[in-house]
Design a protein around this motif. Structure first.
Motif, PDB file in Angstrom:
ATOM      1  N   ILE A  11       7.477   8.914   1.246  1.00 14.47           N
ATOM      2  CA  ILE A  11       6.721   7.666   1.271  1.00 14.47           C
ATOM      3  C   ILE A  11       5.311   8.028   0.809  1.00 14.47           C
ATOM      4  O   ILE A  11       4.672   8.911   1.382  1.00 14.47           O
ATOM      5  CB  ILE A  11       6.687   7.035   2.666  1.00 14.47           C
ATOM      6  N   LEU A  12       4.832   7.356  -0.235  1.00 18.81           N
ATOM      7  CA  LEU A  12       3.579   7.731  -0.876  1.00 18.81           C
ATOM      8  C   LEU A  12       2.533   6.635  -0.721  1.00 18.81           C
ATOM      9  O   LEU A  12       2.863   5.453  -0.623  1.00 18.81           O
ATOM     10  CB  LEU A  12       3.809   7.982  -2.373  1.00 18.81           C
ATOM     11  N   GLU A  25       0.828  -1.205   0.000  1.00 16.48           N
ATOM     12  CA  GLU A  25       0.000   0.000   0.000  1.00 16.48           C
ATOM     13  C   GLU A  25       0.863   1.256   0.000  1.00 16.48           C
ATOM     14  O   GLU A  25       0.478   2.282  -0.551  1.00 16.48           O
ATOM     15  CB  GLU A  25      -0.918   0.014   1.227  1.00 16.48           C
ATOM     16  N   LEU A  26       2.026   1.182   0.627  1.00 15.82           N
ATOM     17  CA  LEU A  26       2.949   2.301   0.669  1.00 15.82           C
ATOM     18  C   LEU A  26       3.967   2.165  -0.451  1.00 15.82           C
ATOM     19  O   LEU A  26       4.523   1.091  -0.671  1.00 15.82           O
ATOM     20  CB  LEU A  26       3.660   2.362   2.022  1.00 15.82           C
ATOM     21  N   ASP A  27       4.224   3.267  -1.153  1.00 14.26           N
ATOM     22  CA  ASP A  27       5.159   3.277  -2.277  1.00 14.26           C
ATOM     23  C   ASP A  27       6.465   3.923  -1.817  1.00 14.26           C
ATOM     24  O   ASP A  27       6.496   5.111  -1.492  1.00 14.26           O
ATOM     25  CB  ASP A  27       4.546   4.062  -3.436  1.00 14.26           C
ATOM     26  N   PHE A  28       7.537   3.137  -1.799  1.00 14.36           N
ATOM     27  CA  PHE A  28       8.851   3.627  -1.375  1.00 14.36           C
ATOM     28  C   PHE A  28       9.771   3.918  -2.576  1.00 14.36           C
ATOM     29  O   PHE A  28      10.885   4.382  -2.385  1.00 14.36           O
ATOM     30  CB  PHE A  28       9.543   2.600  -0.472  1.00 14.36           C
ATOM     31  N   ASP A  29       9.310   3.629  -3.787  1.00 11.60           N
ATOM     32  CA  ASP A  29      10.195   3.645  -4.947  1.00 11.60           C
ATOM     33  C   ASP A  29      10.104   4.915  -5.794  1.00 11.60           C
ATOM     34  O   ASP A  29      11.100   5.338  -6.377  1.00 11.60           O
ATOM     35  CB  ASP A  29       9.909   2.422  -5.829  1.00 11.60           C
ATOM     36  N   ASP A  30       8.928   5.517  -5.901  1.00  6.82           N
ATOM     37  CA  ASP A  30       8.749   6.645  -6.814  1.00  6.82           C
ATOM     38  C   ASP A  30       9.485   7.898  -6.366  1.00  6.82           C
ATOM     39  O   ASP A  30       9.815   8.754  -7.183  1.00  6.82           O
ATOM     40  CB  ASP A  30       7.258   6.964  -6.975  1.00  6.82           C
ATOM     41  N   ARG A  85      -2.619  14.411   0.669  1.00  8.11           N
ATOM     42  CA  ARG A  85      -3.512  13.247   0.645  1.00  8.11           C
ATOM     43  C   ARG A  85      -2.754  11.935   0.478  1.00  8.11           C
ATOM     44  O   ARG A  85      -3.241  10.884   0.866  1.00  8.11           O
ATOM     45  CB  ARG A  85      -4.530  13.383  -0.485  1.00  8.11           C
ATOM     46  N   PHE A  86      -1.576  12.015  -0.149  1.00  7.42           N
ATOM     47  CA  PHE A  86      -0.849  10.771  -0.420  1.00  7.42           C
ATOM     48  C   PHE A  86       0.633  10.841  -0.095  1.00  7.42           C
ATOM     49  O   PHE A  86       1.321   9.834  -0.145  1.00  7.42           O
ATOM     50  CB  PHE A  86      -0.995  10.384  -1.901  1.00  7.42           C
ATOM     51  N   SER A  87       1.148  12.025   0.258  1.00  8.70           N
ATOM     52  CA  SER A  87       2.578  12.199   0.523  1.00  8.70           C
ATOM     53  C   SER A  87       2.822  12.366   2.015  1.00  8.70           C
ATOM     54  O   SER A  87       2.296  13.290   2.647  1.00  8.70           O
ATOM     55  CB  SER A  87       3.094  13.438  -0.222  1.00  8.70           C
ATOM     56  N   LEU A  88       3.645  11.495   2.584  1.00  7.97           N
ATOM     57  CA  LEU A  88       3.972  11.622   3.998  1.00  7.97           C
ATOM     58  C   LEU A  88       4.777  12.888   4.257  1.00  7.97           C
ATOM     59  O   LEU A  88       4.595  13.545   5.285  1.00  7.97           O
ATOM     60  CB  LEU A  88       4.760  10.394   4.467  1.00  7.97           C
ATOM     61  N   ARG A  89       5.644  13.265   3.332  1.00  7.12           N
ATOM     62  CA  ARG A  89       6.435  14.488   3.506  1.00  7.12           C
ATOM     63  C   ARG A  89       5.531  15.720   3.531  1.00  7.12           C
ATOM     64  O   ARG A  89       5.694  16.606   4.354  1.00  7.12           O
ATOM     65  CB  ARG A  89       7.491  14.615   2.399  1.00  7.12           C
ATOM     66  N   ALA A  90       4.578  15.779   2.620  1.00  9.79           N
ATOM     67  CA  ALA A  90       3.651  16.911   2.595  1.00  9.79           C
ATOM     68  C   ALA A  90       2.800  16.940   3.859  1.00  9.79           C
ATOM     69  O   ALA A  90       2.573  18.000   4.450  1.00  9.79           O
ATOM     70  CB  ALA A  90       2.768  16.833   1.355  1.00  9.79           C
ATOM     71  N   TYR A  91       2.337  15.770   4.279  1.00 10.04           N
ATOM     72  CA  TYR A  91       1.481  15.702   5.471  1.00 10.04           C
ATOM     73  C   TYR A  91       2.224  16.159   6.720  1.00 10.04           C
ATOM     74  O   TYR A  91       1.700  16.941   7.517  1.00 10.04           O
ATOM     75  CB  TYR A  91       0.969  14.273   5.649  1.00 10.04           C
TER      76      TYR A  91
END
Length: 250
Positions: free
Chosen positions: A165-166, A155-160, A194-200
């Motif tokens: 962490i998305l 569910e978490l994307d570590f690659d893009d 909504r989908f970016s841990l850094r933004a959140y």
């Protein structure tokens, strides 16, 4: 694995048991976040099936180290009727780490066996190794067996993005918009959070504190005051409406 670590005060043996007990909370106010005592448990279990906590604390002259395991995998595969949360405690004596036994030695040994059988660590030496980067005090939470989506992907994307962490299903948020609208939306913080841990985490605190920072994947999170970043502003003048009859709603 997903690792959260801080250099705060850490938890003593009683504190870590309270943290990992369902429904325990010291917060009495009905308006306080955390009043139900389930935040740590539900948040870690939403990310992955299992979590192990390492915490080191100094209380007066006592230095303690504790390890606690919250494992859905263990409870499910052993078909436990009760929620079993094994915890190990250690203390520093003459610069040596020695076991701290509160109950019986049998209980301590049983907790050690469960943790070694159901965690990524296969020996007590490997467990204690996790305290090396905690230094004098602090806490490390390791969440593993992360959940997959319906396509069998994490569910978490570590690659893009190497610095973020998305959430993997991010594209759905702009479905049905034109290309220009999509570009405007995707550039704004209100979309990315909504989908970016850094933004959140960048908008998590309204004020910026000199003695506090969040580091995500090796890079400091830049603080953003979201109130200063409103893109589409509108002002509405509120005009109270008086009821036609003699009874006015309060």
């Amino acid at each position: 694995m997903l690792v959260f670590q801080d250099d705060g005060g850490g938890m003593d043996p009683e504190g870590v048991r309270q943290c990992m007990s369902l429904g325990f909370s010291t917060k009495k106010s009905k308006t306080t976040i955390g009043q139900y005592g389930n935040g740590f448990k539900t948040s870690t279990m939403r990310l992955g099936a299992d979590a192990i906590v390492f915490t080191r604390a100094i209380r007066g002259s006592n230095v303690t180290l504790s390890v606690g395991l919250l494992s859905y995998t263990f409870l499910r595969r052993t078909m436990k009727d009760d929620i079993v949360v094994p915890v190990l405690d250690f203390q520093i004596q003459d610069d040596h780490i020695v076991p701290l036994v509160y109950g019986s030695q049998g209980d301590w040994d049983s907790s050690l066996k469960i943790i070694l059988d159901w965690s990524p660590f296969s020996s007590m030496e490997e467990l204690l190794q996790q305290f090396k980067d905690i230094e004098s005090h602090g806490t490390k939470v390791v969440i593993y067996d992360l959940w997959m989506n319906d396509d069998g992907l994490l569910e978490l994307d570590f690659d893009d993005d190497d610095e973020d962490i998305l959430l993997r299903d991010q594209a759905k948020a702009t479905a049905g918009t034109t290309k220009i609208q999509k570009e405007i939306i995707e550039q704004h913080i209100s979309h990315r959070l909504r989908f970016s841990l850094r933004a959140y985490t960048s908008i998590l605190y309204l004020k910026k504190y000199a003695n506090f920072q969040i580091i995500l994947r090796g890079k400091v999170v830049e603080h953003i005051n979201i109130a200063h970043d409103l893109k589409f502003k509108k002002m509405f003048t509120y005009k109270p409406q008086v009821a036609l009859d003699s009874q006015v709603s309060q």
